[in-house]
Write a protein that holds these residues in place. Structure first.
Motif, PDB file in Angstrom:
ATOM      1  N   UNK A   1     -19.215 -32.894  28.366  1.00 42.02           N
ATOM      2  CA  UNK A   1     -18.912 -32.447  27.243  1.00 42.02           C
ATOM      3  C   UNK A   1     -18.199 -31.026  27.532  1.00 42.02           C
ATOM      4  N   UNK A   2     -18.780 -30.198  28.456  1.00 45.19           N
ATOM      5  CA  UNK A   2     -18.123 -29.013  29.007  1.00 45.19           C
ATOM      6  C   UNK A   2     -17.063 -29.107  29.736  1.00 45.19           C
ATOM      7  N   UNK A   3     -16.761 -30.288  30.836  1.00 41.49           N
ATOM      8  CA  UNK A   3     -15.592 -30.500  31.515  1.00 41.49           C
ATOM      9  C   UNK A   3     -14.344 -30.680  30.345  1.00 41.49           C
ATOM     10  N   UNK A   4     -14.611 -31.362  29.397  1.00 37.94           N
ATOM     11  CA  UNK A   4     -13.621 -31.774  28.547  1.00 37.94           C
ATOM     12  C   UNK A   4     -13.240 -30.610  27.559  1.00 37.94           C
ATOM     13  N   UNK A   5     -14.092 -29.732  27.503  1.00 37.43           N
ATOM     14  CA  UNK A   5     -13.813 -28.498  26.669  1.00 37.43           C
ATOM     15  C   UNK A   5     -12.719 -27.524  27.509  1.00 37.43           C
ATOM     16  N   UNK A   6     -12.993 -27.235  28.818  1.00 37.71           N
ATOM     17  CA  UNK A   6     -12.568 -26.651  29.708  1.00 37.71           C
ATOM     18  C   UNK A   6     -11.076 -27.468  30.006  1.00 37.71           C
ATOM     19  N   UNK A   7     -10.991 -28.774  29.942  1.00 37.29           N
ATOM     20  CA  UNK A   7      -9.953 -29.589  30.152  1.00 37.29           C
ATOM     21  C   UNK A   7      -8.912 -29.414  29.151  1.00 37.29           C
ATOM     22  N   UNK A   8      -9.298 -29.405  28.020  1.00 39.13           N
ATOM     23  CA  UNK A   8      -8.465 -28.951  26.640  1.00 39.13           C
ATOM     24  C   UNK A   8      -7.723 -27.770  26.907  1.00 39.13           C
ATOM     25  N   UNK A   9      -8.495 -26.615  27.170  1.00 42.69           N
ATOM     26  CA  UNK A   9      -8.002 -25.525  27.014  1.00 42.69           C
ATOM     27  C   UNK A   9      -7.186 -24.819  28.228  1.00 42.69           C
ATOM     28  N   UNK A  10      -6.973 -25.850  29.115  1.00 41.54           N
ATOM     29  CA  UNK A  10      -6.286 -25.595  30.601  1.00 41.54           C
ATOM     30  C   UNK A  10      -5.020 -25.848  30.553  1.00 41.54           C
ATOM     31  N   UNK A  11      -4.090 -25.120  31.297  1.00 37.79           N
ATOM     32  CA  UNK A  11      -2.650 -25.701  31.390  1.00 37.79           C
ATOM     33  C   UNK A  11      -2.589 -26.860  32.265  1.00 37.79           C
ATOM     34  N   UNK A  12      -1.489 -27.370  32.325  1.00 41.13           N
ATOM     35  CA  UNK A  12      -0.988 -28.913  33.018  1.00 41.13           C
ATOM     36  C   UNK A  12      -1.545 -28.979  34.540  1.00 41.13           C
ATOM     37  N   UNK A  13      -1.348 -28.001  35.299  1.00 41.19           N
ATOM     38  CA  UNK A  13      -1.591 -27.971  36.565  1.00 41.19           C
ATOM     39  C   UNK A  13      -3.204 -27.802  36.617  1.00 41.19           C
ATOM     40  N   UNK A  14      -4.043 -26.981  35.894  1.00 41.40           N
ATOM     41  CA  UNK A  14      -5.589 -27.055  35.930  1.00 41.40           C
ATOM     42  C   UNK A  14      -6.214 -28.219  35.296  1.00 41.40           C
ATOM     43  N   UNK A  15      -5.520 -28.872  34.378  1.00 41.84           N
ATOM     44  CA  UNK A  15      -5.991 -29.898  33.826  1.00 41.84           C
ATOM     45  C   UNK A  15      -5.974 -31.125  34.874  1.00 41.84           C
ATOM     46  N   UNK A  16      -4.952 -31.294  35.755  1.00 39.92           N
ATOM     47  CA  UNK A  16      -4.910 -32.158  36.736  1.00 39.92           C
ATOM     48  C   UNK A  16      -6.227 -31.943  37.850  1.00 39.92           C
ATOM     49  N   UNK A  17      -6.095 -30.441  38.179  1.00 43.10           N
ATOM     50  CA  UNK A  17      -7.343 -30.076  38.909  1.00 43.10           C
ATOM     51  C   UNK A  17      -8.623 -30.546  38.516  1.00 43.10           C
ATOM     52  N   UNK A  18      -8.865 -30.567  37.217  1.00 39.64           N
ATOM     53  CA  UNK A  18     -10.135 -30.629  36.495  1.00 39.64           C
ATOM     54  C   UNK A  18     -10.442 -32.054  36.687  1.00 39.64           C
TER      55      UNK A  18
END
Length: 303
Positions: free
Chosen positions: A261-278
């Motif tokens: 739940x938490x990671x998906x929320x952070x994933x949604x708000x991140x830019x493309x580079x940070x999405x990949x890192x997550x």
């Protein structure tokens, strides 16, 4: 441990300071308590905003002390400066006041009544009012029971009915100085884990009236778009801490659901580079390879 003798009846209000914008208001609220026996400890975390300019006029009041960190402690986790504040505490009781929040005049006196009523408790909670900075609106939160055992508090917290901020509490100083605040990246989830540990020592007593004004603004760490990688790491660390803590009853499925739940929320708000890192950070038992590939494809399509 070289423990200083704490002064009976004295309440230490510490302000871990970094932001200048609302600091004066926070200091005034601390000094305006209707309980007279207080000290106000301001710990400047090597801020670039010249906090001294705000603090100096208050130093004529003998209750106020000011300390300056030679290096920034809160860059990796604000919790480091919270723990630094504990080093300067002289009072029997302790309050950690964030530099953008406001204590109502009866915050200390009302919670001390609970401290005397419930001598086995080491932590006391004041009901909060959320102050939304951008809309200038107030939102009162639901009251907690006057007393809860650790078991009951944990049950309600697992239902997501025990949201709080770190400013809302008064502690017996010996307990919080011994336990200290638990450090996670950028301080995310540190308040949750730390409060749980203190509640476990004797339950928690809470006031049914609003005692603290919590400011909601874009300048805060909790702002949705800030620090998605660090927050993801913190969510994983918090849930690992939770799973490995013998005091807490939790299943691996509950941990999986929470991190998801938490990671998906952070994933949604991140830019493309940070999405990949997550995607890389989240453990495989939470997001298996197939799920990570699907999320990655969705990111590529949407961009």
């Amino acid at each position: 441990m070289n423990e200083k003798k704490l002064v009976s009846g004295l309440v230490s209000i510490a302000i871990p300071a970094y932001k200048k914008k609302w600091l004066k208001e926070a200091i005034v609220s601390a000094l305006s308590q209707d309980y007279p026996n207080i000290e106000v400890i301001i710990v400047d975390d090597h801020s670039p905003q010249n906090l001294r300019e705000v603090v100096v006029p208050f130093l004529i009041d003998k209750r106020v002390s000011y300390y300056y960190n030679e290096i920034n402690l809160g860059g990796k986790s604000v919790t480091n400066n919270w723990n630094k504040c504990l080093e300067y505490v002289n009072g029997e009781f302790f309050v950690l006041l964030c530099d953008d929040d406001v204590l109502m005049p009866n915050f200390v006196s009302e919670l001390l009544k609970l401290a005397h009523k419930y001598p086995k408790c080491n932590i006391f909670h004041g009901e909060r009012v959320l102050y939304h900075e951008n809309t200038y609106s107030f939102e009162s939160m639901e009251s907690w029971p006057e007393y809860e055992s650790f078991v009951d508090f944990q049950k309600e917290k697992k239902k997501v009915k025990r949201k709080h901020t770190i400013t809302e509490f008064l502690y017996r100083s010996r307990c919080i100085k011994e336990k200290k605040y638990i450090v996670f990246p950028v301080g995310y989830f540190s308040d949750d884990a730390s409060i749980l540990e203190i509640v476990a020592t004797g339950g928690i007593a809470s006031s049914q009236t609003p005692l603290v004004k919590i400011r909601i603004s874009d300048d805060q760490i909790s702002s949705e778009e800030k620090y998605p990688i660090e927050k993801t790491k913190a969510a994983i660390m918090y849930n690992e801490w939770y799973m490995n803590n013998p005091m807490l009853e939790v299943s691996q499925q509950e941990i999986k659901n929470s991190v998801d739940w938490w990671a998906y929320g952070f994933f949604q708000s991140a830019n493309i580079i940070n999405k990949i890192l997550i995607l890389y950070l989240v453990p495989k038992f939470v997001w298996p390879l197939k799920q990570k590939i699907i999320l990655f494809i969705k990111v590529c399509i949407s961009n």
